[in-house]
Design a protein around this motif. Structure first.
Motif, short mmCIF file in Angstrom:
data_model
loop_
_atom_site.label_atom_id
_atom_site.label_comp_id
_atom_site.label_asym_id
_atom_site.label_seq_id
_atom_site.Cartn_x
_atom_site.Cartn_y
_atom_site.Cartn_z
N LEU A 84 0.83 -1.21 0.00
CA LEU A 84 0.00 0.00 0.00
C LEU A 84 0.86 1.26 0.00
N TYR A 85 1.91 1.25 0.79
CA TYR A 85 2.79 2.42 0.91
C TYR A 85 3.40 2.80 -0.43
N ILE A 86 3.98 1.82 -1.12
CA ILE A 86 4.64 2.09 -2.40
C ILE A 86 3.62 2.52 -3.45
N THR A 87 2.50 1.79 -3.53
CA THR A 87 1.49 2.09 -4.55
C THR A 87 0.87 3.47 -4.35
N ILE A 88 0.45 3.76 -3.11
CA ILE A 88 -0.22 5.04 -2.86
C ILE A 88 0.77 6.20 -3.00
N CYS A 89 1.99 6.03 -2.51
CA CYS A 89 2.99 7.10 -2.63
C CYS A 89 3.26 7.43 -4.09
N MET A 90 3.40 6.40 -4.91
CA MET A 90 3.65 6.64 -6.33
C MET A 90 2.45 7.32 -6.99
N GLY A 91 1.24 6.85 -6.65
CA GLY A 91 0.05 7.46 -7.25
C GLY A 91 -0.12 8.91 -6.84
N VAL A 92 -0.01 9.19 -5.54
CA VAL A 92 -0.15 10.56 -5.05
C VAL A 92 0.98 11.44 -5.58
N ARG A 217 9.86 6.13 -16.72
CA ARG A 217 10.28 4.83 -16.19
C ARG A 217 11.47 4.94 -15.23
N PRO A 218 12.53 5.70 -15.54
CA PRO A 218 13.64 5.82 -14.57
C PRO A 218 13.20 6.40 -13.22
N ALA A 219 12.28 7.38 -13.27
CA ALA A 219 11.78 7.96 -12.01
C ALA A 219 10.96 6.93 -11.24
N PHE A 220 10.16 6.13 -11.95
CA PHE A 220 9.38 5.08 -11.28
C PHE A 220 10.32 4.07 -10.62
N MET A 221 11.39 3.67 -11.32
CA MET A 221 12.31 2.70 -10.76
C MET A 221 13.01 3.25 -9.53
N SER A 222 13.48 4.49 -9.62
CA SER A 222 14.16 5.11 -8.48
C SER A 222 13.23 5.24 -7.28
N ALA A 223 12.01 5.68 -7.53
CA ALA A 223 11.03 5.83 -6.45
C ALA A 223 10.71 4.48 -5.81
N PHE A 224 10.56 3.46 -6.63
CA PHE A 224 10.26 2.13 -6.10
C PHE A 224 11.37 1.64 -5.19
#
Length: 297
Positions: A84-92, A217-224
């Motif tokens: 939940l933390y990773i999914t919601i943080c990325m979405g918000v 995609r690079p930002a998504f990978m780094s954030a993950f």
């Protein structure tokens, strides 16, 4: 024919000086980081209790660990929390970044507001949200004092919902940081690509779905990677917010490791849980680092 001149003392000193300056910090890092990681791995295969014992017991500690109800609870909780933390943080974070990327008025004021929670420690965040969610002094008490006497919000006292309170606090603290990563990615996209797509008739949703988000995609990978790493080591937030309770319903691997190592004097079992946490982080970090190095090669 004469050979090349030998470098003088000053030149050799300039070459060696950076190495000499960095050598102490490098040695300290090797000893206190990687040395203690190795020490923890060794302890996980020993019968250590309150103090280290060098009696080799093989995989016994790992067998005990997976037979413990508290550890299995911690594994389930980290799955719920991290997912939940990773999914919601990325979405918000993505929504806030897209919102700020519209060149809105007051962007310079909104960015620090969104980023401010990340400047706080998890201890401060956990304490503040503990007060806010406490039914006796927080949100429920305030709304009931304003006349909404039927309003109840007791998640922090409910074992089935307390883990979601940790998710709320963690998302509040970190989503602004994720926003800044996505915003940097959005500002790095070539406007010519977007203009060409608009000329071809792409609508705004299509523009983001087919062009903008794939380019992030690079930002998504780094954030993950960052969020996954924070979720594994979220000891201080849990301790400040719920203390692992009610009961052990918000136990996470980090709190379990501390409890069994320093409170219950089961150093071998605690070390084995720490090794599993290390392997989890390594499973996230190593492929990411490998992909980054392969891309630069």
């Amino acid at each position: 024919m004469t050979g090349s001149p030998q470098p003088d003392f000053r030149t050799r000193l300039q070459d060696w000086l950076p190495k000499l300056v960095l050598a102490p910090s490098f040695a300290v890092t090797i000893f206190f980081v990687y040395g203690f990681i190795l020490f923890t791995v060794i302890l996980s295969f020993t019968g250590s209790k309150m103090l280290p014992l060098w009696k080799f017991v093989g995989l016994s500690n790992y067998s005990k660990l997976w037979a413990l109800e508290n550890w299995n609870t911690a594994i389930v909780n980290i799955g719920i929390f991290a997912g939940l933390y990773i999914t919601i943080c990325m979405g918000v974070g993505l929504m806030l970044a897209i919102f700020l990327d519209q060149k809105i008025r007051g962007e310079g004021m909104l960015r620090p507001i969104y980023l401010y929670p990340m400047a706080l420690s998890f201890i401060v965040t956990g304490t503040a949200w503990k007060w806010f969610l406490d039914p006796g002094i927080g949100l429920e008490h305030i709304l009931q004092s304003w006349g909404w006497t039927s309003f109840h919000f007791t998640w922090i006292k409910d074992g089935d919902f307390a883990i979601y309170c940790i998710v709320i606090a963690a998302v509040w603290q970190t989503s602004g940081f994720v926003m800044s990563m996505f915003l940097a990615g959005l500002r790095g996209i070539d406007n010519e690509i977007l203009k060409a797509a608009q000329i071809d008739g792409a609508s705004t949703p299509q523009l983001y779905r087919r062009i903008v988000i794939p380019l992030l995609r690079p930002a998504f990978m780094s954030a993950f990677v960052i969020l996954a790493h924070l979720s594994v080591k979220s000891y201080d937030l849990v301790i400040a917010l719920t203390g692992g309770g009610p009961g052990r319903d918000t136990e996470l691997p980090a709190t379990f490791m501390y409890s069994y190592t320093f409170t219950r004097n089961q150093m071998g079992v605690g070390a084995s849980s720490a090794v599993i946490m290390l392997m989890t982080v390594a499973a996230i970090m190593v492929p990411y680092i490998y992909a980054e190095l392969k891309e630069k090669a």
